[in-house]
Structure formats: structure tokens, C-alpha cells
Design a protein around this motif. Structure first.
Motif, short mmCIF file in Angstrom:
data_model
loop_
_atom_site.label_atom_id
_atom_site.label_comp_id
_atom_site.label_asym_id
_atom_site.label_seq_id
_atom_site.Cartn_x
_atom_site.Cartn_y
_atom_site.Cartn_z
N LYS A 117 44.61 32.62 54.06
CA LYS A 117 45.99 32.89 53.01
C LYS A 117 46.83 32.05 53.89
O LYS A 117 47.11 32.30 54.88
CB LYS A 117 46.28 34.44 52.91
N TYR A 135 39.92 36.23 44.11
CA TYR A 135 39.65 37.65 44.03
C TYR A 135 38.31 38.36 43.71
O TYR A 135 37.79 37.80 42.77
CB TYR A 135 40.81 38.19 43.07
N LYS A 140 45.88 53.12 47.69
CA LYS A 140 44.71 52.55 48.47
C LYS A 140 45.19 52.51 49.97
O LYS A 140 44.35 52.55 50.69
CB LYS A 140 44.65 51.21 47.73
N ARG A 153 52.61 46.27 52.20
CA ARG A 153 51.34 46.04 51.46
C ARG A 153 50.49 45.45 52.67
O ARG A 153 50.64 44.66 53.59
CB ARG A 153 51.47 44.87 50.46
N TYR A 157 51.49 33.11 47.69
CA TYR A 157 50.40 32.78 48.77
C TYR A 157 49.18 32.26 48.22
O TYR A 157 48.74 32.49 47.23
CB TYR A 157 50.28 33.91 49.82
N HIS A 184 45.47 40.77 56.82
CA HIS A 184 46.87 40.52 56.48
C HIS A 184 47.66 41.74 55.81
O HIS A 184 47.18 42.23 54.92
CB HIS A 184 46.83 39.23 55.42
N GLN A 239 43.10 29.65 44.71
CA GLN A 239 43.97 30.67 43.99
C GLN A 239 45.23 30.77 44.68
O GLN A 239 45.64 31.12 46.06
CB GLN A 239 43.25 32.22 43.93
N HIS A 292 45.01 43.94 54.67
CA HIS A 292 43.80 43.78 53.69
C HIS A 292 43.28 42.58 54.13
O HIS A 292 43.56 41.76 54.74
CB HIS A 292 44.61 43.31 52.35
#
Ligand SMILES: Cc1cn([C@H]2C[C@H](O)[C@@H](COP(=O)(O)OP(=O)(O)O[C@H]3O[C@H](C)C(=O)[C@H](O)[C@H]3O)O2)c(=O)[nH]c1=O
Length: 193
Positions: free
Chosen positions: A73, A139, A167, A60, A133, A120, A47, A63
Motif C-alpha cells: 500500500k 480486495y 472487527k 483503523r 491509498y 498497516h 486498486q 490490517h
């Protein structure tokens, strides 16, 4: 492509060559064969993601996706500039809780390889920064997890007041986090580079 080890074993910086001419440049931003020739076999990518962050200081992270959908990634910057960070969260790892960060930009063409078992995150250093990326698993929101950006001791840069998602603003501290990952020894490529 140039391959650089980092102080955090497993995390690599990849820098594709750019072939310039009067029009601009051409670059193979990813070529599995090139890495294999250097003794680096990364898991298959399934992906590709692309995100744009409008404001400087957009953060961000941090995660991960837990097993069975843990993601490695390979991150690159298509426009702008960012500070990209990986954190080892493999229980029993000699570098558990340690982080490494690299500035990625359209200009420097640097990419960061972050294996599964690492957090990350990134903070943007220019407006309208875009990252693209490649991920080694799809997902899986049910496996989505995070750790608070300011609980690892990462030096994100002076005076940062990050723009966070709700989040990310509510993520647990690393000290309160029970990682789903266990250290399984060094990655094959660590000894070869
Ligand atoms: C990650 C992902 C998200 N989404 C949807 C879910 C939400 O509706 C929307 C934004 O998701 P989120 O706020 O999780 O996006 P980021 O904050 O950029 O998160 C990502 O950025 C950090 C730095 C990462 O390394 C991960 O890839 C990922 O966690 O996109 C999808 O449809 N597919 C996906 O693969």
C-alpha cells in the motif's frame, strides 16, 4: 519526488514535489517512472482506496491481506492529519514485530509505502481526515486479517482512546498471531537507496 528510507527496511516515505502558483499547487502524487529513475521498482498498483474518518482518534488497523492476495500500500493524506504505521510480520525477518510510524497530512504531503508482509494501521489526529491509498492487489475479504492495535508496542500518541470497528476491537494480539508471511530477503531497492 523525494524518497526517504526509514528505520524499518522496506518501508519508505515518498514526498512528491508541489509546484505552486497563484492558484495553489500541482503535484504528481504518483509517477512510476520517477521511482524507477531512483532505482525503486514497486509492484503494479491495481486498486485505489479512499476512506474518511470523522472523529479524531479513529484507529483503523492493524490490517493485512494474506497470500495469494497480499497487498502493498502507498498511503497519502488528502485532508487532515494521521499517524500511519507499518509493522513487519514476515517470519524470519530481522525486524519481525518492529514498527515504524510517520505523520501524514495534507500539509506535509508525505506518503508511506508499506510492502506486502507488513501490517498497516493509522490513527487520525484531526477530524474529517481522509486517506487515499494505492494497493498492489485487489480486495479479497477471504484473505483479510488483523492484529490488535495495542499488542505491538506502538506509540500511537498520548492518552489515546481509539474509536475502533468491532472487527479491530476483536483482533488477536501479535503474540498469539501466526503470520502467513515469510521473509524472503531484503527488497531490491533497499541496497540502491
Ligand atoms: C478494505 C476494503 C473494504 N471494503 C468494504 C468492506 C466493508 O464493508 C467496508 C469497510 O471495510 P473495513 O472496515 O475493512 O475498512 P477499514 O477499517 O478502513 O480497513 C482498511 O483500513 C486499513 C488501514 C487498511 O490498510 C486496509 O486497506 C483496510 O483493512 O468497506 C471494500 O469494499 N473494499 C476494500 O478494499
Amino acid at each position: 519526488m523525494y524518497i526517504e528510507k526509514t528505520p524499518l527496511p522496506g518501508v519508505l516515505v515518498l514526498v512528491p514535489k508541489r509546484i505552486g502558483d497563484a492558484r495553489g499547487f500541482f503535484s504528481e502524487s504518483w509517477n512510476r517512472k520517477t521511482l524507477l529513475a531512483a532505482g525503486v521498482e514497486l509492484p503494479e498498483f491495481v486498486q485505489d482506496n479512499h476512506s474518511m474518518s470523522a472523529a479524531i482518534g479513529t484507529l483503523r488497523g492493524l490490517h493485512f491481506q494474506s497470500p495469494p492476495h497480499a497487498q502493498g500500500k502507498l498511503v497519502r493524506c488528502g485532508r487532515g492529519r494521521l499517524f500511519d504505521v507499518a509493522v513487519d510480520i514476515r517470519k524470519g525477518s530481522p525486524t519481525y514485530g518492529q514498527w515504524y510510524g510517520a505523520e501524514l497530512s495534507f500539509e506535509n504531503a508525505r506518503q508511506l509505502w508499506i510492502p506486502a508482509g507488513f501490517l498497516h494501521g493509522f490513527v487520525t489526529r484531526e477530524a474529517d481526515t481522509e486517506i487515499a491509498y494505492k494497493c498492489t492487489d485487489h480486495y479479497a475479504p477471504e484473505c483479510d486479517g488483523g492484529v490488535a492495535w495495542d499488542s505491538v508496542g506502538i506509540d500511537w500518541g498520548d492518552g489515546i482512546k481509539p474509536l475502533l470497528s468491532a472487527k479491530d476491537a476483536g483482533a488477536p494480539a501479535l503474540a498469539d498471531f501466526d503470520s502467513p508471511f515469510t521473509y524472503a530477503g531484503p527488497f531490491d531497492y533497499e541496497a540502491r537507496l
